[in-house]
Design an enzyme around this catalytic site. Structure first.
Site, short mmCIF file in Angstrom:
data_model
loop_
_atom_site.label_atom_id
_atom_site.label_comp_id
_atom_site.label_asym_id
_atom_site.label_seq_id
_atom_site.Cartn_x
_atom_site.Cartn_y
_atom_site.Cartn_z
N ASP A 152 36.75 40.08 45.11
CA ASP A 152 36.65 39.47 43.79
C ASP A 152 36.59 37.96 43.97
O ASP A 152 36.94 37.44 45.06
CB ASP A 152 37.84 39.85 42.91
CG ASP A 152 37.64 39.48 41.44
OD1 ASP A 152 36.46 39.39 41.01
OD2 ASP A 152 38.64 39.26 40.74
N GLU B 232 37.29 34.08 41.78
CA GLU B 232 37.70 33.33 40.59
C GLU B 232 36.93 32.01 40.62
O GLU B 232 36.86 31.36 41.66
CB GLU B 232 39.20 33.07 40.58
CG GLU B 232 40.07 34.32 40.72
CD GLU B 232 39.95 35.30 39.57
OE1 GLU B 232 39.38 34.91 38.51
OE2 GLU B 232 40.40 36.44 39.72
N ASP C 111 29.95 37.55 40.16
CA ASP C 111 30.40 37.39 41.55
C ASP C 111 29.20 37.29 42.49
O ASP C 111 29.19 36.48 43.43
CB ASP C 111 31.28 38.56 41.98
CG ASP C 111 32.54 38.68 41.15
OD1 ASP C 111 33.32 37.71 41.13
OD2 ASP C 111 32.74 39.72 40.51
N TYR D 293 48.39 37.30 40.02
CA TYR D 293 47.37 37.85 39.12
C TYR D 293 46.05 38.07 39.86
O TYR D 293 45.43 39.13 39.77
CB TYR D 293 47.15 36.90 37.94
CG TYR D 293 45.84 37.12 37.23
CD1 TYR D 293 45.68 38.13 36.29
CD2 TYR D 293 44.73 36.31 37.53
CE1 TYR D 293 44.47 38.34 35.65
CE2 TYR D 293 43.51 36.52 36.90
CZ TYR D 293 43.39 37.53 35.96
OH TYR D 293 42.18 37.74 35.35
N ASP E 100 43.70 41.97 41.21
CA ASP E 100 42.32 42.41 40.95
C ASP E 100 41.74 43.21 42.11
O ASP E 100 40.94 44.12 41.90
CB ASP E 100 41.43 41.20 40.66
CG ASP E 100 41.62 40.67 39.24
OD1 ASP E 100 42.23 41.36 38.43
OD2 ASP E 100 41.14 39.55 38.96
#
Length: 381
Positions: free
Chosen positions: A37, A39, A94, A160, A164
């Site tokens: 993942d 961010e 992504d 957090y 994911d």
């Protein structure tokens, strides 16, 4: 709901040096499956600004700090390793990050959002929703609005982010087991790889005008203007790494194309913002002047519109009803033929005169048998 509950989330390791990145990527390359993942922040920029990469190989959960690392070759090697399946969820953005940042996509790739659709999960279902469905687990989304470029990131934010990929792995395993027991595993795989192919495609600046709203209301020199204006805005946005509408708003480009202008005063009268005129006014006027000298035979011509097909809306509904009646027990019709795919199919059939070099998605891959049934349906009318 799956019988097994989710295990406690594993502890994560911060990867903030080239040496640590090499180590974690070498470990990941020994696995058959890893979850990924990213961010990022994208508020005013053309390109996404990468703030964090999450990688979980089933043993080690790594949070990779792209702001601290200078050599990403080990990570790129992992992305390119076809012996390691990379699992993501709702990964379109992504993929854009990987393409821009590393010029390397995760191959092969499986997207659990796409996979879940073949099991009846619906369209665009979120990770938290699937975790609740499969494990009765409530995922904490409290830090989703974090500024991922800020440093230091708090433990709450990092935890957090780690969740994911930590929870994505058991979810993938559960979905993958169900999907392999269905007739749709190969179709799901194909759709995921098709997403990779789609993400590799780039649109030329000369075609950017087709993305401007209300383009069909322009004609002649107006289309010439919007083509040149949209191409300039696109190149300017990339050069300055600025979101398109922070160069000039699309609606203002349209107004300029529709009305033309001879002076900066005209641009203000048309409705452009003063800062748009101050920064770009002279360039816009030069583009308009160039369009005045363009031979008419060079003006762009819009492709025919679906609304030119008599009874288009009713026909589109008929085709989807036909699929729903005949095939909905096997796979959700929305997955076979959403409105966009049906529209592209109708455009091919009626406006492109069934051009074999421009086959719609409904006549490609696993959807081809369904598309062929639609062809027969139309030919029988």
């Amino acid at each position: 709901m799956e019988n097994n509950k989710l295990h406690d989330m594993p502890s994560f390791v911060m990867v903030d040096t080239n040496e640590k990145l090499t180590t974690c990527c070498e470990k990941a390359q020994q696995k058959a499956v890893v979850t990924l993942d990213t961010e990022f922040v994208r508020t005013r920029t053309f390109y996404p600004q990468l703030g964090l990469i999450q990688l979980y190989d089933g043993e080690q959960l790594s949070l990779i700090d792209p702001l601290a690392i200078t050599d990403f070759s080990p990570f790129c090697a992992l992305l390119a390793n076809r012996n390691v399946i990379k699992v993501l969820h709702a990964c379109s953005e992504d993929l854009e990050v990987f393409k821009h940042q590393f010029n390397q996509l995760p191959e092969p790739m499986l997207d659990t959002q796409i996979m879940a659709q073949f099991l009846g999960a619906g369209v665009s279902v979120g990770l938290a929703t699937l975790l609740k469905e499969y494990f009765d687990f409530d995922m904490d989304k409290g830090a989703s609005r974090t500024d991922w470029l800020a440093r230091p990131l708090s433990n709450v934010q990092l935890t957090y982010a780690a969740g994911d990929v930590a929870y994505l792995l058991p979810l993938f395993e559960a979905i993958n087991t169900r999907l392999k027991a269905s007739p749709w595993f190969d179709a799901a795989w194909d759709d995921c790889q098709s997403l990779l192919v789609k993400s590799q495609k780039t649109i030329s600046s000369e075609k950017m005008y087709l993305k401007i709203p209300q383009i069909q209301k322009l004609a002649g020199i107006e289309l010439c203007r919007i083509q040149h204006l949209a191409a300039w805005r696109y190149e300017e946005a990339k050069k300055r790494d600025l979101a398109l509408n922070f160069v000039v708003k699309a609606e203002n480009l349209w107004k300029v194309a529709k009305n033309g202008a001879k002076s900066t005063f005209d641009l203000l009268e048309i409705g452009l913002h003063s800062h748009e005129v101050r920064i770009h006014g002279k360039k816009i006027l030069r583009i308009l002047e160039k369009c005045e000298k363009e031979p008419q035979e060079n003006y762009p011509i819009l492709e025919k519109n679906l609304y030119e097909i008599e009874g288009y809306k009713q026909l589109s509904k008929e085709l989807r009803d036909f699929l729903n009646k005949n095939f909905s027990e096997n796979v959700p019709v929305e997955l076979i033929a959403n409105k966009k795919r049906v529209d592209n199919f109708l455009k091919w059939y009626y406006l492109l005169e069934k051009d074999e070099t421009k086959l719609p998605t409904l006549l490609q891959g696993w959807r081809k048998p369904f598309g062929e049934q639609l062809v027969k349906y139309l030919e029988s009318k």
